[in-house]
Write an enzyme that holds these catalytic residues in place. Structure first.
Site, PDB file in Angstrom:
ATOM      1  N   ASP A 108       5.820 134.982  -8.639  1.00  0.00           N
ATOM      2  CA  ASP A 108       7.203 135.159  -9.097  1.00  0.00           C
ATOM      3  C   ASP A 108       7.888 133.801  -9.110  1.00  0.00           C
ATOM      4  O   ASP A 108       7.789 133.031  -8.138  1.00  0.00           O
ATOM      5  CB  ASP A 108       7.963 136.115  -8.167  1.00  0.00           C
ATOM      6  N   HIS A 154       5.063 133.539  -4.161  1.00  0.00           N
ATOM      7  CA  HIS A 154       6.184 132.887  -4.831  1.00  0.00           C
ATOM      8  C   HIS A 154       5.835 131.428  -5.109  1.00  0.00           C
ATOM      9  O   HIS A 154       5.428 130.695  -4.200  1.00  0.00           O
ATOM     10  CB  HIS A 154       7.456 132.997  -3.992  1.00  0.00           C
TER      11      HIS A 154
END
Length: 259
Positions: free
Chosen positions: A80, A228
């Site tokens: 992400d 992430h």
């Protein structure tokens, strides 16, 4: 039985049935818009985690992806990226060196500020996924705004690169049956995850051993791994984690190879 009493009883039964159906429909209409926060319950010994009955049923109903076949040692790597923290170039280098493809879920801010990295992702065979324009919680906005959050980014990426996004990850892991339905109608496949850890917080970096332990101790068949790209720790430990994952017999697959 007295005819009048029989009529009255029939009317009462009819009214009860009508009220029950009305309440059921009302509940259904409310439930379809109810915000759900994605969550998992980890298991030990590399067993698949418990995704929860409601999560599993809804994702399956709308042809989404959260976890693959428990018999296949496949892992689907996803990142992400709401913004660029300076680590993606190195992450891409590591993926290239290890011949691993991933899916990067980006926002409009990411595309607008680092389109060259998005271009590289596409050119090197990675998937670029839709993380919406503004990273809003989709269940908290109206249907037309949900469509704009998805399709405005979709259009921008297509116009820039001729690339058609097909995967979406709901911001914050928040969704409802209605938002799943909307995304499905927009020809998007919702991608959730079966592993994640608290890697997104800037003030929690500098825990590389902790990150490696979390990632490697929770490997499991069919894993959809969420990392992430804003994490410096992830950048530094990615190469070792990929190599040790492969040593354990796991194979990294693209989402299009999902099984």
């Amino acid at each position: 039985m007295n005819k009048k009493i029989l009529i009255m009883l029939t009317l009462i039964v009819f009214m009860i049935s009508f009220i029950t159906v009305s309440m059921s429909n009302k509940t259904k209409a409310t439930d379809i818009n109810q915000k759900i926060c994605w969550g998992i319950k980890r298991n030990d010994n590399h067993e698949q985690p418990d995704l929860g009955k409601e999560n599993t049923e809804l994702i399956k109903k709308y042809n989404g992806i959260a976890m693959g076949n428990k018999e296949s040692k496949n892992i689907y790597l996803t990142f992400d990226l709401g913004y660029e923290a300076g680590y993606t170039e190195k992450i891409l280098d590591v993926l290239k060196e290890n011949d691993v493809k991933a899916c990067f879920f980006i926002t409009a801010h990411y595309f607008n500020t680092h389109s060259e990295l998005v271009k590289r992702m596409i050119e090197e065979g990675h998937d670029v996924g839709n993380h919406t324009v503004n990273h809003k919680s989709l269940p908290e906005i109206q249907e037309e705004e949900v469509k704009k959050e998805v399709m405005n980014l979709h259009t921008a990426i297509y116009e820039a690169f001729g690339y058609e996004m097909k995967y979406i990850r709901p911001p914050k892991g928040e969704y409802s049956e209605k938002t799943l339905q909307i995304c499905n109608e927009l020809n998007y496949q919702t991608i959730m995850w079966s592993f994640a850890y608290d890697d997104w917080e800037e003030n929690k970096q500098g825990r590389e051993e902790y990150g490696k332990e979390k990632i490697l101790n929770n490997l499991h068949n069919g894993e959809v791994m969420l990392l992430h790209g804003t994490s410096k720790d992830n950048m530094n430990i990615l190469d070792e984690c990929i190599k040790k994952t492969k040593e354990q017999g796991y194979e990294f697959k693209k989402l299009e190879e999902f099984e």
